[in-house]
Design a protein around this motif. Structure first.
Motif, PDB file in Angstrom:
ATOM      1  N   ASN A 152       0.823  -1.200   0.000  1.00 38.79           N
ATOM      2  CA  ASN A 152       0.000   0.000   0.000  1.00 38.79           C
ATOM      3  C   ASN A 152       0.861   1.254   0.000  1.00 38.79           C
ATOM      4  O   ASN A 152       0.707   2.146  -0.846  1.00 38.79           O
ATOM      5  N   ILE A 153       1.814   1.331   0.926  1.00 37.28           N
ATOM      6  CA  ILE A 153       2.627   2.536   1.065  1.00 37.28           C
ATOM      7  C   ILE A 153       3.559   2.716  -0.127  1.00 37.28           C
ATOM      8  O   ILE A 153       3.855   3.843  -0.536  1.00 37.28           O
ATOM      9  N   ASN A 154       4.009   1.632  -0.734  1.00 36.23           N
ATOM     10  CA  ASN A 154       4.875   1.724  -1.907  1.00 36.23           C
ATOM     11  C   ASN A 154       4.224   2.525  -3.022  1.00 36.23           C
ATOM     12  O   ASN A 154       4.908   3.215  -3.792  1.00 36.23           O
ATOM     13  N   SER A 155       2.909   2.468  -3.115  1.00 40.21           N
ATOM     14  CA  SER A 155       2.194   3.163  -4.190  1.00 40.21           C
ATOM     15  C   SER A 155       2.032   4.652  -3.921  1.00 40.21           C
ATOM     16  O   SER A 155       1.744   5.416  -4.845  1.00 40.21           O
ATOM     17  N   TYR A 156       2.196   5.080  -2.685  1.00 43.81           N
ATOM     18  CA  TYR A 156       1.939   6.476  -2.328  1.00 43.81           C
ATOM     19  C   TYR A 156       3.114   7.404  -2.604  1.00 43.81           C
ATOM     20  O   TYR A 156       2.914   8.592  -2.846  1.00 43.81           O
ATOM     21  N   PHE A 157       4.355   6.880  -2.552  1.00 45.00           N
ATOM     22  CA  PHE A 157       5.520   7.761  -2.548  1.00 45.00           C
ATOM     23  C   PHE A 157       6.287   7.705  -3.862  1.00 45.00           C
ATOM     24  O   PHE A 157       6.318   6.673  -4.531  1.00 45.00           O
ATOM     25  N   PRO A 158       6.943   8.820  -4.221  1.00 43.38           N
ATOM     26  CA  PRO A 158       7.781   8.832  -5.429  1.00 43.38           C
ATOM     27  C   PRO A 158       9.039   7.987  -5.216  1.00 43.38           C
ATOM     28  O   PRO A 158       9.447   7.724  -4.080  1.00 43.38           O
ATOM     29  N   ASN A 159       9.657   7.585  -6.310  1.00 44.81           N
ATOM     30  CA  ASN A 159      10.831   6.705  -6.232  1.00 44.81           C
ATOM     31  C   ASN A 159      11.933   7.282  -5.356  1.00 44.81           C
ATOM     32  O   ASN A 159      12.618   6.552  -4.644  1.00 44.81           O
ATOM     33  N   ARG A 160      12.127   8.592  -5.401  1.00 46.18           N
ATOM     34  CA  ARG A 160      13.242   9.191  -4.663  1.00 46.18           C
ATOM     35  C   ARG A 160      13.050   9.116  -3.152  1.00 46.18           C
ATOM     36  O   ARG A 160      14.011   9.293  -2.388  1.00 46.18           O
ATOM     37  N   LEU A 161      11.812   8.842  -2.698  1.00 45.57           N
ATOM     38  CA  LEU A 161      11.530   8.783  -1.263  1.00 45.57           C
ATOM     39  C   LEU A 161      11.129   7.391  -0.793  1.00 45.57           C
ATOM     40  O   LEU A 161      10.769   7.218   0.377  1.00 45.57           O
ATOM     41  N   LYS A 162      11.173   6.421  -1.679  1.00 45.55           N
ATOM     42  CA  LYS A 162      10.701   5.087  -1.289  1.00 45.55           C
ATOM     43  C   LYS A 162      11.563   4.463  -0.192  1.00 45.55           C
ATOM     44  O   LYS A 162      11.040   3.779   0.684  1.00 45.55           O
ATOM     45  N   GLY A 163      12.880   4.667  -0.250  1.00 43.37           N
ATOM     46  CA  GLY A 163      13.730   4.099   0.789  1.00 43.37           C
ATOM     47  C   GLY A 163      13.340   4.602   2.163  1.00 43.37           C
ATOM     48  O   GLY A 163      13.190   3.821   3.115  1.00 43.37           O
ATOM     49  N   TRP A 164      13.132   5.910   2.267  1.00 43.76           N
ATOM     50  CA  TRP A 164      12.723   6.497   3.548  1.00 43.76           C
ATOM     51  C   TRP A 164      11.332   6.032   3.952  1.00 43.76           C
ATOM     52  O   TRP A 164      11.110   5.606   5.093  1.00 43.76           O
ATOM     53  N   ALA A 165      10.369   6.110   3.023  1.00 45.25           N
ATOM     54  CA  ALA A 165       8.979   5.797   3.350  1.00 45.25           C
ATOM     55  C   ALA A 165       8.806   4.329   3.737  1.00 45.25           C
ATOM     56  O   ALA A 165       8.155   4.008   4.739  1.00 45.25           O
TER      57      ALA A 165
END
Length: 463
Positions: A152-165
């Protein structure tokens, strides 16, 4: 081109019809606030799921001789819970796109009432081992929440912030393990080991509030749909299974050690339940807190590089655990184990960051650019995360079965700890060979990677 809107859908429930986090104008104006709100409540729900999943690891401290269950039997109970949680991660992960992230979070959190209520009923001397086994199976649903939450959360954030999110989401969820251990310590300190139902009762209202917050404050993303093609393609991708193997070494170690640490302290080192409970929560807590740091380091330095160094350190400190087991040195055992926990957290963050980067690199290698590359990476990255998360969780099963057999054979965990050290050696070699090794220029050119041929960069530079 105008930024997409986020007006809730014209259907029941909180649905967002359009979502484009890679559009910076949309992200800053609207997307960031919505994504962070969903992240916060996703963390809380996943946190409670982890606590329920690992409940038997702390209830084992309450289960004295009057329960008639030996150390091998306790290890098998937690192994069963671990296996069920791992197996259910596949359907849970794909359920988000079928039912919506908000809707599935409501359901998956509310269903935790089943194992919690069952534990409240059966947790007393005289209950049969078969009954405990059935309830352990039920607690496994808590471990499956991780897969749906991450998808679910993977779909919310842009690639540049996925590691953090993804690091924040997973780390906040993982904290459910040390928190339930800390609450168990508090219960043992205040009312003793004869009242395990007090611990269980504390979690019933927490489960209800997690479902309430999901109902009230989370959203469904309409653009996210189950893609059978992506799932089948992810299964065929060798990198899906390579990363699953590495995730066994990071997350599998975290959850396996979280289940087993207290049991080893009481059964090998003779600690009392109170003494064990005062130590067991420290490692999982530090591991959970540092997981976002692992993701952030991977964002900055590359997931492959961070993962490689991390496995090298895991070899060193798992060797320390094995040595402490042989020497029967409690200080060395505890200190080495806590550092090992820290390293599992860093590795959890760095390996999950690698996944979208790997598929973005593959997209570019195939000549894709822009939105086409992003779509490819998002499709296969999301589908592979479900598989990787499930396979990785089976590491918890392997650790507890290995410890069970080691205790049956020799009365201690030494043989198992040596085997774990050897496994980390294999993980290090695979990480180096596939993701950080520099190829000769001729090999790179043959693969069509002219930049790598020119600069002799790693195969997956930046992953």
């Amino acid at each position: 081109m105008s930024a997409p809107t986020t007006t809730p859908a014209r259907r029941s429930g909180r649905w967002i019809e359009e979502w484009d986090p890679e559009n910076e104008e949309f992200w800053e104006r609207t997307g960031k606030k919505i994504a962070k709100r969903n992240l916060g409540f996703s963390i809380y729900a996943e946190h409670i799921g982890f606590s329920v999943w690992t409940m038997f690891s702390v209830l084992g401290l309450f289960m004295g001789p009057e329960y008639g269950i030996d150390p091998a039997g306790k290890f098998f109970l937690v192994a069963v819970a671990s296996a069920v949680g791992a197996a259910l991660r596949v359907p849970y992960g794909f359920a988000v796109a079928r039912f919506g992230g908000r809707n599935w979070t409501i359901f998956s959190t509310a269903v935790l009432l089943i194992p919690a209520t069952a534990l409240l009923v059966v947790m007393e001397p005289g209950t049969s081992y078969t009954t405990f086994m059935i309830v352990a199976i039920c607690t496994g649903v808590g471990g499956a929440n991780f897969a749906s939450s991450m998808a679910n959360i993977n779909s919310y954030f842009p690639n540049r912030l996925k590691g953090w999110a993804l690091g924040m989401n997973a780390g906040g969820g993982n904290i459910g393990v040390p928190v339930v251990q800390w609450v168990a310590l508090l219960v043992i300190f205040l009312v003793g080991t004869g009242s395990p139902r007090v611990l269980i009762a504390i979690y019933l209202p927490l489960i209800l509030t997690a479902s309430f917050f999901a109902i009230r404050s989370m959203d469904n993303l309409a653009p996210v749909r189950n893609d059978a093609g992506a799932s089948k393609e992810a299964v065929r991708q060798g990198h899906t299974w390579i990363m699953a193997f590495l995730y066994v070494g990071t997350f599998g170690s975290f959850i396996g050690y979280s289940f087993a640490f207290g049991l080893v302290l009481t059964n090998q080192f003779g600690r009392t339940p109170l003494e064990a409970a005062s130590i067991t929560f420290i490692g999982p807590l530090l591991s959970s807190l540092i997981r976002p740091v692992g993701g952030t380091l991977a964002d900055k330095y590359g997931g492959g590089r961070v993962t490689l160094i991390n496995f090298a350190l895991m070899i060193v400190f798992s060797g320390g655990v094995a040595a402490a087991s042989v020497m029967e040195s409690l200080p060395l055992f505890v200190s080495s184990f806590i550092v090992l926990f820290l390293l599992t957290g860093v590795g959890n963050g760095s390996t999950y960051k690698m996944i979208p980067g790997i598929f973005m690199a593959k997209a570019r290698a195939q000549g894709m650019t822009g939105q086409a590359a992003q779509l490819y990476a998002r499709r296969l990255g999301g589908a592979s995360m479900v598989i990787i998360g499930s396979v990785g969780a089976f590491g918890g099963l392997g650790i507890n079965l290995a410890l069970r057999q080691s205790f049956i054979s020799s009365g201690n965990g030494t043989a198992a700890f040596i085997a774990f050290c050897g496994f980390y050696v294999a993980c290090l070699l695979v990480t180096w060979a596939v993701y950080t090794r520099r190829r000769p220029a001729a090999a790179a050119a043959a693969g069509g990677d002219t930049a790598a041929a020119r600069e002799r960069q790693p195969v997956f530079a930046g992953v």
